[in-house]
Enzyme design. Structure first.
Site, PDB file in Angstrom:
ATOM      1  N   GLU A  31       0.816  -1.211   0.000  1.00 55.31           N
ATOM      2  CA  GLU A  31       0.000   0.000   0.000  1.00 55.31           C
ATOM      3  C   GLU A  31       0.854   1.268   0.000  1.00 55.31           C
ATOM      4  O   GLU A  31       0.542   2.238  -0.697  1.00 55.31           O
ATOM      5  CB  GLU A  31      -0.920   0.042   1.236  1.00 55.31           C
ATOM      6  CG  GLU A  31      -1.867  -1.117   1.356  1.00 55.31           C
ATOM      7  CD  GLU A  31      -1.335  -2.265   2.213  1.00 55.31           C
ATOM      8  OE1 GLU A  31      -2.147  -2.896   2.902  1.00 55.31           O
ATOM      9  OE2 GLU A  31      -0.115  -2.531   2.191  1.00 55.31           O
TER      10      GLU A  31
ATOM     11  N   CYS B 204      -2.485  -3.005   7.532  1.00 50.76           N
ATOM     12  CA  CYS B 204      -2.052  -2.883   8.922  1.00 50.76           C
ATOM     13  C   CYS B 204      -2.318  -1.455   9.404  1.00 50.76           C
ATOM     14  O   CYS B 204      -2.792  -0.605   8.650  1.00 50.76           O
ATOM     15  CB  CYS B 204      -0.561  -3.215   9.024  1.00 50.76           C
ATOM     16  SG  CYS B 204       0.514  -1.959   8.266  1.00 50.76           S
TER      17      CYS B 204
END
Length: 149
Positions: free
Chosen positions: A55, A83
């Site tokens: 990401e 996360c």
């Protein structure tokens, strides 16, 4: 095939690239107005950078391509639930939508362990959806970790 499935299929190809490089197979694609503006795959081991999650790599590329640290109107497709670090980065980048394939029960920050996106104190809301090509992503991850054991 829906647009969401099309973009997630692309993210899965990037996850396979991560796997080929010995990384946990996670891929991410950022789409704006029907065009890919950033993509990435997990690279923390090969780049010696703890922040080089799929990401974050995709966000860096997208921000460069748009010449803006904010990405309003953009959607991020990722094969595994983000996360805490990545979820926070999505909020800061003003990503509109997060679409992830499979949950991450140990570190997921979109509802599995914590839900960053539901914190009332934050000034930006990321729409979150899960389950697009979940089985394909789960199989890829399961096989990767099975081979490591």
């Amino acid at each position: 095939m829906s647009d969401d499935a099309k973009w997630m299929a692309h993210a899965l190809k990037l996850a396979q690239r991560a796997e080929a490089e010995g990384e946990v197979p996670v891929g991410a694609v950022i789409v704006l107005d029907g065009e890919i503006i950033g993509e990435g795959w997990n690279q923390p081991i090969t780049s010696l950078d703890a922040t080089a999650h799929a990401e974050i790599v995709a966000l860096r590329q997208a921000c460069q391509s748009q010449q803006n640290y904010r990405l309003p109107g953009a959607s991020l497709y990722v094969t595994l639930e983000p996360c805490i670090m990545c979820a926070g980065a999505l909020v800061h980048a003003r990503i509109d939508r997060l679409i992830y394939a499979t949950p991450e029960p140990k570190t997921g920050a979109a509802g599995s362990c914590v839900d960053i996106f539901s914190l009332p104190q934050l000034n930006h809301r990321v729409q979150c959806e899960q389950g697009v090509l979940a089985e394909e992503s789960s199989v890829l991850l399961r096989n990767f970790f099975r081979a490591r054991r």
